[in-house]
Design an enzyme around this catalytic site. Sequence first.
Site, PDB file in Angstrom:
ATOM      1  N   THR A  76       1.114  -1.707  -9.590  1.00 34.65           N
ATOM      2  CA  THR A  76       0.688  -0.348  -9.270  1.00 34.65           C
ATOM      3  C   THR A  76       0.708   0.537 -10.505  1.00 34.65           C
ATOM      4  O   THR A  76      -0.225   1.320 -10.744  1.00 34.65           O
ATOM      5  CB  THR A  76       1.590   0.245  -8.182  1.00 34.65           C
ATOM      6  OG1 THR A  76       1.498  -0.559  -7.005  1.00 34.65           O
ATOM      7  CG2 THR A  76       1.173   1.666  -7.843  1.00 34.65           C
ATOM      8  N   LYS A 127       1.166   8.469   6.330  1.00 31.85           N
ATOM      9  CA  LYS A 127       2.554   8.910   6.242  1.00 31.85           C
ATOM     10  C   LYS A 127       2.572  10.430   6.297  1.00 31.85           C
ATOM     11  O   LYS A 127       1.909  11.096   5.498  1.00 31.85           O
ATOM     12  CB  LYS A 127       3.201   8.440   4.936  1.00 31.85           C
ATOM     13  CG  LYS A 127       4.583   9.025   4.700  1.00 31.85           C
ATOM     14  CD  LYS A 127       5.130   8.681   3.329  1.00 31.85           C
ATOM     15  CE  LYS A 127       6.411   9.445   3.050  1.00 31.85           C
ATOM     16  NZ  LYS A 127       6.951   9.167   1.700  1.00 31.85           N
TER      17      LYS A 127
END
Length: 512
Positions: free
Chosen positions: A14, A81
Site C-alpha cells: 500500500t 466505514k
Amino acid sequence: MDKVDSIVIVGGGTAGWLTAGVIAARHQGRRPHGFSVTLVESPNVPIIGVGEGTWPTLRSTLRKIGVSETDFFRECDAAFKQGARFNRWTTGEADEGYYHPLMLPQGFARLNLVPHWLENGDESFCDAVTPQGRICDQGLAPKTIATPEYEGLANYAYHLDAGKFSKFLTKHCVEKLGVRHVLADVSEVVQAPNGDVACVKTADGQAIDGDLFIDCTGFKALLIEEAMKVPFRDCNDVLFCDTALAVQVPYADPSDPVASHTISTAQSAGWIWDIGLPTRRGVGHVFSSSHVDADHAERELRDYIGPAARDLTVRRIPIRSGHRETFWKGNVVAVGLAAGFLEPLEASAIVLIELSAKMIAEQLPPNRDVMDVIARRFNDTTAYRWGRIIDFLKLHYTLTKRTDTDFWRDNTRAETIPDRLQGLMELWKYQTPWLHDEFDRAEEVFPAASYQYVLYGMGYRTDVPPGDVAAERELAQRVRRENDALTARLLAGLPGHRDLLSKISQHAMMPV
C-alpha cells in the site's frame, strides 16, 4: 543544477503503490519531458495486510489518481466505514461503549454543542450531535446506489483487503499513470560521496539510478535505516501494545450483515479489532506482552470470535511502536512502515502514507539545491503529525476508568502520558475542544471533533460557566432539531450496508 526528474520508490504494498500513484498523477504533464516514477518491488516479500481501515481522505486520494470507486469496491473486497465503536473501554462492562463517527457534529462551524449537551445529558453525545451512530446501529450504508462516486449522504471511509488493494493500485499505476515496475530484489544500495543514494542494484544485475528515493521497504527500512543510518524513536513507554494476533473469519452465511464501522473491544491487556468486508471479517487482538502472554491473548481472541475460531490459523505480528527521528535525509524519504508504526487503534497508517505522498508530490524539489529546505519542512510537519497521533491514541487509554488489570492501571500513570496531552486535559476541565482551539495547524490529522467524541463518549466532564450556555441556548435548540430531522431522514432513506455492496457489485455507482 541537478534536476529532480527521476523518482525511485523501493518497496511495494500500500505504501509504495499509493505513493507512486499520487506522485505520478500529480506530475503527468512532465512525463514527455523526462520525468519518471519507478517502483522496485521484491517478488519474495509478502504484504503484511493487516491495516484494513482507512480515513475519508482516501476518497479524495483515489479520485485524484483517477480510480473508479466502483472498480475499487469490486476489486478490493471493499466496504464502507463510518467510524469506530469502542466497547468496554471506559468501565469494562459488557454493555458499555461509544462511537467515534466520521461526521462532524451538527452545525460544528456555527456552534459548539458540547456545553449544551453537558447541561442536559439526556442521550449519548454522538446521538445528540450526529446521525451516524444510529446509522451504524441499524447497519445502514452512508449513501445510496444513486449517489455519485466519492459522494456521500454521510461521511465515510473504507474497509478493504490490503493485498487486493495493492494489486489494484499496481495495475492502475502501471497501465494508467506510466509507473515503471521493476520486480526484483535489491541487493545493494550505492551511495554518492555526499551521502545521497546514487542507485540501487538488484539481484538480477540492474542498476536503477534516481534523483529522489522513497523508502517503502516496511520494517526492514533498507534505505532510511540501513543506508542513511537514521535511528528509530520508540514510544513504547506511552503506547504499551507490542504484538498483534490476526485472523480472517468467514461469515456463517454469505448474506450476514456487514458492519459499516470498525468495532474495537477492550480486553485485559489490549483490544480486539473487528472489520467487516463483503466476503469475511478481519479480526485481531492487539496486546502488551509485558502485561499478558501470547497464549492468554489468543484465548481472548478465540473467545471473542466464538465457535468459528476453532479451525482458524492465527498469525502473530510484532509491533514496534514509534517512528524515525528524521523522515527525509539527503535524497531519501521514508513512507509507510519504514517511517514508523503505531497500533491501528484509529487507522492512522494509511492516512499517514497519503499525507506524506501528497506533500512529496506537491512540494517535489525542482533540483537538489533546494531539496534540503523542503526536507526540513517535511520533517517538521511529519514529526508533528506523529506526535499528535500518539497523543490521540493515548487519550483513549488515559480516560479509562478500568482498574481491573495492571495494563489499564499503568496506562493512567502520569509518567506515561505525553506532556502536551496532559496540558490539554488540564485545559479541558474548564474549556471544551472546538474548531481551532489547540488545533490550528494544517498538519492536524484528528480535528477537535474527534477529541470531543472520545472525551465525552468516555464520560469526561468539563466545567462550563452557565452563562456560556444561556447565551446560545436558542441556537443550540435549533441545531439539535436540525440533527433530529437529518437523523430521521437518513434512517428512512439509506439502504442496508450489505444491500448497497451487492448493488455496487451488480450495477455500479454513478460516475462522477
